[in-house]
Design a protein around this motif. Sequence first.
Motif, PDB file in Angstrom:
ATOM      1  N   ALA A 171       7.139  71.679 -39.617  1.00  0.00           N
ATOM      2  CA  ALA A 171       6.518  72.704 -40.462  1.00  0.00           C
ATOM      3  C   ALA A 171       6.974  74.075 -39.976  1.00  0.00           C
ATOM      4  O   ALA A 171       7.609  74.200 -38.922  1.00  0.00           O
ATOM      5  CB  ALA A 171       4.999  72.621 -40.375  1.00  0.00           C
TER       6      ALA A 171
ATOM      7  N   LYS B  80       2.312  72.602 -49.648  1.00  0.00           N
ATOM      8  CA  LYS B  80       0.998  72.357 -49.067  1.00  0.00           C
ATOM      9  C   LYS B  80       0.369  73.662 -48.584  1.00  0.00           C
ATOM     10  O   LYS B  80       1.056  74.645 -48.317  1.00  0.00           O
ATOM     11  CB  LYS B  80       1.104  71.360 -47.904  1.00  0.00           C
ATOM     12  N   GLU B  81      -0.954  73.642 -48.450  1.00  0.00           N
ATOM     13  CA  GLU B  81      -1.650  74.803 -47.944  1.00  0.00           C
ATOM     14  C   GLU B  81      -1.428  74.946 -46.443  1.00  0.00           C
ATOM     15  O   GLU B  81      -1.132  73.969 -45.745  1.00  0.00           O
ATOM     16  CB  GLU B  81      -3.148  74.675 -48.237  1.00  0.00           C
ATOM     17  N   ARG B  82      -1.591  76.174 -45.981  1.00  0.00           N
ATOM     18  CA  ARG B  82      -1.459  76.429 -44.562  1.00  0.00           C
ATOM     19  C   ARG B  82      -2.584  75.694 -43.826  1.00  0.00           C
ATOM     20  O   ARG B  82      -3.755  75.774 -44.221  1.00  0.00           O
ATOM     21  CB  ARG B  82      -1.515  77.933 -44.299  1.00  0.00           C
ATOM     22  N   GLU B  83      -2.233  75.008 -42.751  1.00  0.00           N
ATOM     23  CA  GLU B  83      -3.162  74.125 -42.042  1.00  0.00           C
ATOM     24  C   GLU B  83      -3.500  74.689 -40.664  1.00  0.00           C
ATOM     25  O   GLU B  83      -2.594  75.072 -39.903  1.00  0.00           O
ATOM     26  CB  GLU B  83      -2.518  72.744 -41.896  1.00  0.00           C
TER      27      GLU B  83
ATOM     28  N   PHE C 283      -1.264  78.126 -37.040  1.00  0.00           N
ATOM     29  CA  PHE C 283      -1.291  77.394 -38.301  1.00  0.00           C
ATOM     30  C   PHE C 283       0.092  76.827 -38.566  1.00  0.00           C
ATOM     31  O   PHE C 283       1.079  77.263 -37.976  1.00  0.00           O
ATOM     32  CB  PHE C 283      -1.684  78.322 -39.453  1.00  0.00           C
ATOM     33  N   ARG C 284       0.166  75.871 -39.471  1.00  0.00           N
ATOM     34  CA  ARG C 284       1.458  75.365 -39.902  1.00  0.00           C
ATOM     35  C   ARG C 284       1.419  75.083 -41.389  1.00  0.00           C
ATOM     36  O   ARG C 284       0.352  74.841 -41.956  1.00  0.00           O
ATOM     37  CB  ARG C 284       1.845  74.112 -39.114  1.00  0.00           C
ATOM     38  N   GLN C 285       2.617  75.113 -41.987  1.00  0.00           N
ATOM     39  CA  GLN C 285       2.707  74.930 -43.420  1.00  0.00           C
ATOM     40  C   GLN C 285       4.007  74.231 -43.769  1.00  0.00           C
ATOM     41  O   GLN C 285       5.078  74.569 -43.244  1.00  0.00           O
ATOM     42  CB  GLN C 285       2.628  76.278 -44.139  1.00  0.00           C
ATOM     43  N   THR C 286       3.904  73.264 -44.677  1.00  0.00           N
ATOM     44  CA  THR C 286       5.064  72.586 -45.222  1.00  0.00           C
ATOM     45  C   THR C 286       5.148  72.902 -46.706  1.00  0.00           C
ATOM     46  O   THR C 286       4.138  73.260 -47.325  1.00  0.00           O
ATOM     47  CB  THR C 286       4.983  71.072 -44.998  1.00  0.00           C
TER      48      THR C 286
END
Length: 124
Positions: free
Chosen positions: A91, A42-45, A36-39
């Motif tokens: 991210a 923003k929500e974790r993607e 997963f990635r997160q900025t």
Amino acid sequence: VQLVESGGGLVQPGGSLRLSCAASGRPSSNYVMGWFRQTPGKEREFVAAITWSGGTTYYADSVKGRFTTSRDNAKNTVLLQMNSLKPEDTAVYYCAADEALVVITTRPLYISYWGQGTQVTVSS
């Protein structure tokens, strides 16, 4: 199960990085490993996932064809090879583990195990 990511850093657009996720304690063969990635803000993607047993992979459309995930069962390690990186890939990247594929791909709030994250910055 404890998960520890490594391999993040700064890379120029178009470059490559490889992230590793080391699992302490042998994950059950039923486990699915996710990335997963997160900025900020923003929500974790969801990025990618791989089944620990059969090695079946799944990818978000945004990374398909550029990122590849694989596993090394002998080393209890999952890898994320990231090629053709773009600034929008910047991210914090997290490794995750759960027994249910549907949780990994659609319900991250219910994921059983998370790593601490590693920063990936794509910038010239």
